[in-house]
Write an enzyme that holds these catalytic residues in place. Structure first.
Site, mmCIF file in Angstrom:
data_model
loop_
_atom_site.group_PDB
_atom_site.id
_atom_site.type_symbol
_atom_site.label_atom_id
_atom_site.label_comp_id
_atom_site.label_asym_id
_atom_site.label_seq_id
_atom_site.Cartn_x
_atom_site.Cartn_y
_atom_site.Cartn_z
ATOM 1 N N ASP A 11 1.165 -1.001 -0.168
ATOM 2 C CA ASP A 11 -0.295 0.188 -0.131
ATOM 3 C C ASP A 11 0.860 1.120 0.337
ATOM 4 O O ASP A 11 1.962 0.980 0.258
ATOM 5 C CB ASP A 11 -1.102 0.238 1.253
ATOM 6 C CG ASP A 11 -2.252 0.922 1.419
ATOM 7 O OD1 ASP A 11 -2.436 1.985 0.793
ATOM 8 O OD2 ASP A 11 -2.611 1.626 2.643
ATOM 9 N N ASP A 13 0.351 5.288 0.569
ATOM 10 C CA ASP A 13 -0.044 5.822 2.152
ATOM 11 C C ASP A 13 -0.526 5.347 3.268
ATOM 12 O O ASP A 13 -0.948 4.379 3.474
ATOM 13 C CB ASP A 13 -1.215 7.204 1.874
ATOM 14 C CG ASP A 13 -0.886 8.169 0.876
ATOM 15 O OD1 ASP A 13 -1.164 8.996 0.531
ATOM 16 O OD2 ASP A 13 -1.364 7.307 -0.092
ATOM 17 N N ASP A 170 -1.549 -1.152 5.630
ATOM 18 C CA ASP A 170 -1.802 -0.728 7.829
ATOM 19 C C ASP A 170 -3.252 -0.906 7.190
ATOM 20 O O ASP A 170 -3.761 0.497 7.991
ATOM 21 C CB ASP A 170 -1.237 1.000 6.778
ATOM 22 C CG ASP A 170 -1.670 1.555 7.021
ATOM 23 O OD1 ASP A 170 -1.927 3.434 7.592
ATOM 24 O OD2 ASP A 170 -2.003 1.581 5.343
#
Length: 221
Positions: A11, A13, A170
């Site tokens: 991922d 950001d 995250d």
């Protein structure tokens, strides 16, 4: 746990880069432009993983159902577009992690829900991404995460079976997408976890508290 892994997908950001300062500043400018007081940056940070929805929710209490949401969102996008690399940095340990992956002759790439409008200029501006073998944005395929389509697209671009890749993120949506794509999954806790998030409940095969821990997992493979 991660046997014969050939590539690591991430991922963006909250996993590779800390974009919260620029995201928060883009939303906060909307407040100050309206004569409202600025909010502390730590108010925005936990919501950074939710993009415009999270930033506008924090700044104005707006939800996507609000009649003005689309106009506010575009204003936020324009603000962010003008400053998206001003304060954004690579998380500590990520550059070393990528260097180690390359030394092990492992491919790496990015799968993000950020639209190509931002992903393209951002990854071109940051030297880290010069060695990425695939960058898949939220609008690259007809579906965004948690749908597996973007991850399957990334594996296709790498020329690899999804089972030879792991996905690191995250957010719970990242883990759901990785599992649906048939990839190994790793939850990163150093990103933008909200106060109520519990990555131990996401169903990831592993949880890491720093980028270096991913190398340790791969080292055991």
């Amino acid at each position: 746990m991660f046997h014969n892994i050939r590539a690591v997908l991430f991922d963006l950001d909250g996993t590779l880069i800390d974009s919260a300062p620029d995201l928060g500043a883009a939303a906060d400018k909307m407040r100050t432009d309206r004569g409202m007081p600025s909010l502390p940056s730590d108010r925005y940070r936990p919501m950074a993983g939710a993009g415009a929805r999270g930033m506008l929710g924090e700044a104005f209490g707006l939800t996507p159902e609000h009649p003005d949401y689309a106009a506010y969102r575009e204003e936020f996008f324009v603000n962010y577009e003008r400053r998206m690399t001003h304060l954004t940095t690579v998380f500590d340990g990520i550059s070393q992690l990528i260097e180690q992956l390359l030394q092990r002759q492992m491919a790496w790439g990015v799968v993000t829900n950020k639209s190509a409008r931002f992903t393209g200029p951002l990854t071109l501006a940051m030297p880290l991404f010069s060695t990425a073998s695939a960058v898949v944005s939220g609008d690259t395929t007809p579906h965004a995460k948690p749908h597996p389509a973007p991850l399957l697209e990334a594996a296709s671009r790498l020329g690899l079976d999804p089972g030879l890749c792991i996905y690191v993120g995250d957010d719970e949506r990242d883990i759901a997408a990785g599992r649906a794509a048939g990839m190994g999954t790793v939850a990163a806790t150093y990103g933008y976890l909200g106060a109520t998030a519990n990555p131990l409940q996401w169903g990831a095969q592993a949880v890491i508290n720093s980028p270096a821990e991913l190398l340790q997992l791969l080292g055991k493979a």
